[in-house]
Design a protein around this motif. Structure first.
Motif, PDB file in Angstrom:
ATOM      1  N   PHE A  10       0.849  -1.190   0.000  1.00 41.54           N
ATOM      2  CA  PHE A  10       0.000   0.000   0.000  1.00 41.54           C
ATOM      3  C   PHE A  10       0.886   1.243   0.000  1.00 41.54           C
ATOM      4  O   PHE A  10       1.849   1.335   0.783  1.00 41.54           O
ATOM      5  N   GLY A  11       0.571   2.210  -0.845  1.00 43.83           N
ATOM      6  CA  GLY A  11       1.314   3.460  -0.873  1.00 43.83           C
ATOM      7  C   GLY A  11       1.277   4.160   0.474  1.00 43.83           C
ATOM      8  O   GLY A  11       2.283   4.720   0.925  1.00 43.83           O
ATOM      9  N   GLY A  12       0.129   4.133   1.132  1.00 40.90           N
ATOM     10  CA  GLY A  12       0.001   4.781   2.437  1.00 40.90           C
ATOM     11  C   GLY A  12       0.871   4.125   3.497  1.00 40.90           C
ATOM     12  O   GLY A  12       1.392   4.796   4.395  1.00 40.90           O
ATOM     13  N   LYS A  13       1.044   2.821   3.391  1.00 36.22           N
ATOM     14  CA  LYS A  13       1.913   2.108   4.332  1.00 36.22           C
ATOM     15  C   LYS A  13       3.364   2.558   4.138  1.00 36.22           C
ATOM     16  O   LYS A  13       4.084   2.821   5.105  1.00 36.22           O
ATOM     17  N   LEU A  14       3.775   2.669   2.869  1.00 35.74           N
ATOM     18  CA  LEU A  14       5.127   3.134   2.579  1.00 35.74           C
ATOM     19  C   LEU A  14       5.309   4.573   3.070  1.00 35.74           C
ATOM     20  O   LEU A  14       6.347   4.918   3.642  1.00 35.74           O
TER      21      LEU A  14
ATOM     22  N   ILE B  80      11.486  -4.126   2.410  1.00 33.67           N
ATOM     23  CA  ILE B  80      11.629  -2.714   2.126  1.00 33.67           C
ATOM     24  C   ILE B  80      12.630  -2.172   3.143  1.00 33.67           C
ATOM     25  O   ILE B  80      12.528  -2.461   4.330  1.00 33.67           O
ATOM     26  N   CYS B  81      13.629  -1.471   2.648  1.00 31.18           N
ATOM     27  CA  CYS B  81      14.656  -0.876   3.504  1.00 31.18           C
ATOM     28  C   CYS B  81      14.642   0.623   3.265  1.00 31.18           C
ATOM     29  O   CYS B  81      14.795   1.076   2.123  1.00 31.18           O
ATOM     30  N   LEU B  82      14.420   1.386   4.326  1.00 32.66           N
ATOM     31  CA  LEU B  82      14.409   2.837   4.224  1.00 32.66           C
ATOM     32  C   LEU B  82      15.612   3.403   4.953  1.00 32.66           C
ATOM     33  O   LEU B  82      15.934   2.973   6.060  1.00 32.66           O
TER      34      LEU B  82
ATOM     35  N   VAL C  41      14.926  10.740   2.442  1.00 30.49           N
ATOM     36  CA  VAL C  41      14.604   9.326   2.655  1.00 30.49           C
ATOM     37  C   VAL C  41      14.698   8.601   1.317  1.00 30.49           C
ATOM     38  O   VAL C  41      14.167   9.069   0.311  1.00 30.49           O
ATOM     39  N   LYS C  42      15.374   7.466   1.352  1.00 32.84           N
ATOM     40  CA  LYS C  42      15.464   6.580   0.184  1.00 32.84           C
ATOM     41  C   LYS C  42      14.919   5.231   0.598  1.00 32.84           C
ATOM     42  O   LYS C  42      15.290   4.707   1.652  1.00 32.84           O
ATOM     43  N   ALA C  43      14.035   4.670  -0.220  1.00 30.18           N
ATOM     44  CA  ALA C  43      13.475   3.344   0.057  1.00 30.18           C
ATOM     45  C   ALA C  43      13.927   2.376  -1.037  1.00 30.18           C
ATOM     46  O   ALA C  43      13.840   2.686  -2.222  1.00 30.18           O
TER      47      ALA C  43
ATOM     48  N   CYS D 243      12.868   2.232  -4.808  1.00 32.64           N
ATOM     49  CA  CYS D 243      11.446   2.329  -5.153  1.00 32.64           C
ATOM     50  C   CYS D 243      10.856   3.700  -4.855  1.00 32.64           C
ATOM     51  O   CYS D 243       9.833   4.061  -5.429  1.00 32.64           O
ATOM     52  N   THR D 244      11.493   4.471  -3.987  1.00 34.35           N
ATOM     53  CA  THR D 244      10.964   5.775  -3.621  1.00 34.35           C
ATOM     54  C   THR D 244      12.077   6.648  -3.061  1.00 34.35           C
ATOM     55  O   THR D 244      12.968   6.152  -2.384  1.00 34.35           O
TER      56      THR D 244
END
Length: 173
Positions: free
Chosen positions: A29-33, A73-75, A91-93, A106-107
């Protein structure tokens, strides 16, 4: 206050993407990220200033790659710039398929965090200084990003005034 290097604020958050974290496409979910991004940015900014913080803004969050169920997922987040009571956090994900080892960014996002005192009033933060080539690049662009944030905030206030709290959104003109 003594200036601190960007790297001192580094925060890393890892999570396994499980079925409750995903949408009907089997992706995170985008909101979770976005919640993960806000959390890791808060950790990095508190680590920098050693004060409670609040999120003032999140720059655009672009979902560059999908994050699939079963991936991790690693932020990574760190403070790139400071201004009186606020901090810009990068922030890099990265998503990783654990079975193949394939990793993709990814983000990316920038957040503005504000340090607050025991009365929830903004309080000064220490300066930050870059050391690596990448940190210097982010630090040098921070002033321009701050100007863009201030303009966007002004526009958001205008929208809030125009639309207000009532319905329908229709003027009598």
């Amino acid at each position: 206050m003594e200036a601190k290097p960007c790297i001192d604020s580094l925060a890393v958050k890892n999570s396994h993407v499980l079925p409750p974290d995903t949408n009907s496409h089997g992706t995170l979910f985008g909101g979770k990220l976005m919640a993960y991004i806000d959390d890791v940015a808060a950790i990095a900014s508190v680590r920098h200033c050693r004060q409670p913080v609040v999120t003032a803004s999140t720059d655009s969050v672009d979902f560059l790659q999908p994050v699939f169920e079963g991936d991790t997922i690693c932020l990574e987040a760190f403070v790139t710039w400071t201004h009186n009571t606020s901090m810009e956090v990068f922030v890099k994900a990265i998503t990783e398929n654990l079975l193949t080892g394939e990793r993709k960014v990814c983000t990316t996002a920038f957040l503005s965090m504000v340090a607050v005192d025991e009365h929830n009033k903004p309080t000064p933060v220490p300066p930050v200084y870059p050391e690596s080539k990448e940190e210097k690049w982010l630090h040098e662009g921070a002033g321009k990003r701050r100007e863009q944030r201030n303009l966007r905030r002004k526009e958001s206030k205008e929208l809030a005034e125009m639309f207000g709290t009532g319905l329908p959104w229709k003027s009598d003109e």
